[in-house]
Design an enzyme around this catalytic site. Sequence first.
Site, PDB file in Angstrom:
ATOM      1  CD  GLU A  24      -1.187  -0.824  -0.174  1.00  4.38           C
ATOM      2  OE1 GLU A  24      -1.516   0.393   0.026  1.00  4.38           O
ATOM      3  OE2 GLU A  24      -2.286  -1.733   0.065  1.00  4.38           O
ATOM      4  CG  HIS A  64      -7.941  -8.838  -5.410  1.00  2.00           C
ATOM      5  ND1 HIS A  64      -9.301  -7.963  -4.918  1.00  2.00           N
ATOM      6  CD2 HIS A  64      -7.294  -9.076  -3.728  1.00  2.00           C
ATOM      7  CE1 HIS A  64      -9.152  -7.587  -3.038  1.00  2.00           C
ATOM      8  NE2 HIS A  64      -7.755  -8.316  -3.166  1.00  2.00           N
TER       9      HIS A  64
END
Lengths: 373, 328
Positions: free
Chosen positions: B60, B129
Amino acid sequence: MASPYSKELLLTMYRKMYLIRRFEERAGQQYGLGKIAGFCHLYIGQEATAVGAIEAIRPDDYMLSAYRDHGQPLARGADAGMVMAELFGRGTGYSKGKGGSMHIFDIEHHFYGGYGIVGGQIPLAAGMAFASRYRNEDRVTVCYFGDAAANQGAFHETLNMASKWKLPVIYICENNRYGMGTAVGRTSAVPEMYKRAVAYDMRGEPVDGMDCLKMYETVKDAAEYCRAGKGPVLLEANTYRFRGHSMADPATYRSKQEVEEERKNDPIPKIKDFALKKKLAKEEEFDVIDEEVKAQVDAAVKFADESPEPSVEELWRDTIVEPGEEDVRPRERVLGTKVKWPSYPSGKELKVTWDLEPRAQAEKEDKKAGLAR
Amino acid sequence: MAELMYREALNQALAEEMERDANVFLIGEEVGRYNGAFKVSQGLLDKFGSARIIDAPISELGFTGMAAGAAMVGLRPVVEMMTWNFAILAMDQIVNNAAKLRHMSGGQLRCPIVFRGPGGAGGRLSSQHSQALEANYAHFPGLKVIAPATPADAKGLLKAAIRDENPVVMIEGERLYAVKGEVPEGEHVVPIGKADVKREGKDVSIITWSRMYYFCEEAAQQLEKEGISVEILDLRTLRPLDEEAILATVRKTNRAVVVEEGWALAGVGASVVDIIQSKAFDELDAPVLRVTGLDVNMSYAANLENATQPDAAKIAAAVKKVLYREGA
């Protein structure tokens, strides 16, 4: 044996290295006087890594660096007075005093900045190289970082992508043997940074960073390799900083003898001796350069000292680009010099012909692996 | 007008903008051959090729920084975060580089880039998440932050974001991708920085954004049956906040509830309340209340997950409280 290098090149290299040296000495002095604050990371000892590389690439190639970033823009043609003014926090500095020592930007000379987070500029460089390929330009990007940055995730993540996508970027790890105060071997399992290129199937090699001509040859070769689309290169320039990590660091973690020993390796007398030995220049010619550079640096300090602080309204500028707002061109703004500003093709003129993963090949490979598309 | 899902609206915006400007490209995990983890980029690889729809490695920070570098020299990248939870790894590049490039260079550089992807809680995904992280980004000068609730706004705001000269963080609702709504075809651009009155009312204002809008609407419908008229202001943009719209709705109803999916402390809603109390205190007939996610990490168990989040009942209760109705 005759020199393969022209007199002009040798004198230019000498002048640029000497300018960086004198500039940094004066910056250190001005820090001591309280005119410069914050962090001030001097480049003294490492001049050859900047100058050798810069002479080996084109003026329109992209370049960026970390926080030890006064030397590269000076060697690329930045105005010494405006760099000094930035260190002084004055409105006439390259970033109007908003960036300071660690954030010198000179886009006119394609110097895309100094960055303060260790390793943070490494992905940016890959992105600039990506843009060159995307637009089918043959520019390379040269990115400097220190040995300690090679232990950051940003380094590994980026090398993987740069190699996989064959991006035209030359990474120059300036291994000056200390990440701040920590000797490189104390924190790195593999202290020879160039070897890490192997892990990403890319070209990696060491180079004597105390020798301007060796830097020049190596970077020239690397640039050709990149322009030919063969992919990125990782160079490890073995160098040494004669001063501490920053002006706040007395560098007590290393011995006097070590520094004395390394000082014998000073890149500036080295290139002068070479030119003299090859009879390409006379002692007097160097004396003239020395005097000119000293005057240039004196003028830079004077310019910075006499420049006003930025106006308080500047606080509210340059955070968000307003619609239709132009980019600031520092030399034009401060010195009234007409500058050529980089322009990029609009979306209508641009035709993207590059394929990261050519379809035909991907389909063939998928078929072989029994995968559907 | 066509009825599209939120994800289809985003897809349409991407396709139209890439068609319009060859400098626009999309990079992210699974955006190409997989057609997007949430199918936002469905079909785009076939249309635009692998140089413009780029399957990134799971790095990322690396690909976010790479995109920012491309933006520095004139391209207009769209970075898809598979979820904003993973973007935490890329935060350095978003806030230390993209958001500060113009400032640190004294106005020499610009970084026209969009960071987009799903955010928000729910779906039985537990703590890592399942979180609403927009407050983190709204905190930073140099960024714009948008969070659309409806498919039409999703399309219009994404188009505006791609055309913007600044880094824009776009938090999409992970639970909204299948929501349907009317979406204008073609040139439909929603200006960044403008809130939208999604429901007119006169007794109380609910100020919210993204997925919470639907809970607010549900609450408003229930309250209507009890004779309470609710106005809903959907902020749409969290940085900069539309102060004018916030003050206008409060001046109209004199009461406000701010609903936020994320945690209360240092949340965006806290800034909304600050604007109201400092600039419209005299207009208020009751203290402004907030309904937020509970100050705990998200659990997997269904009942705990539900209890953690705002819902229509909690919102309705807050509305009654600012109206001093019994039972609240």
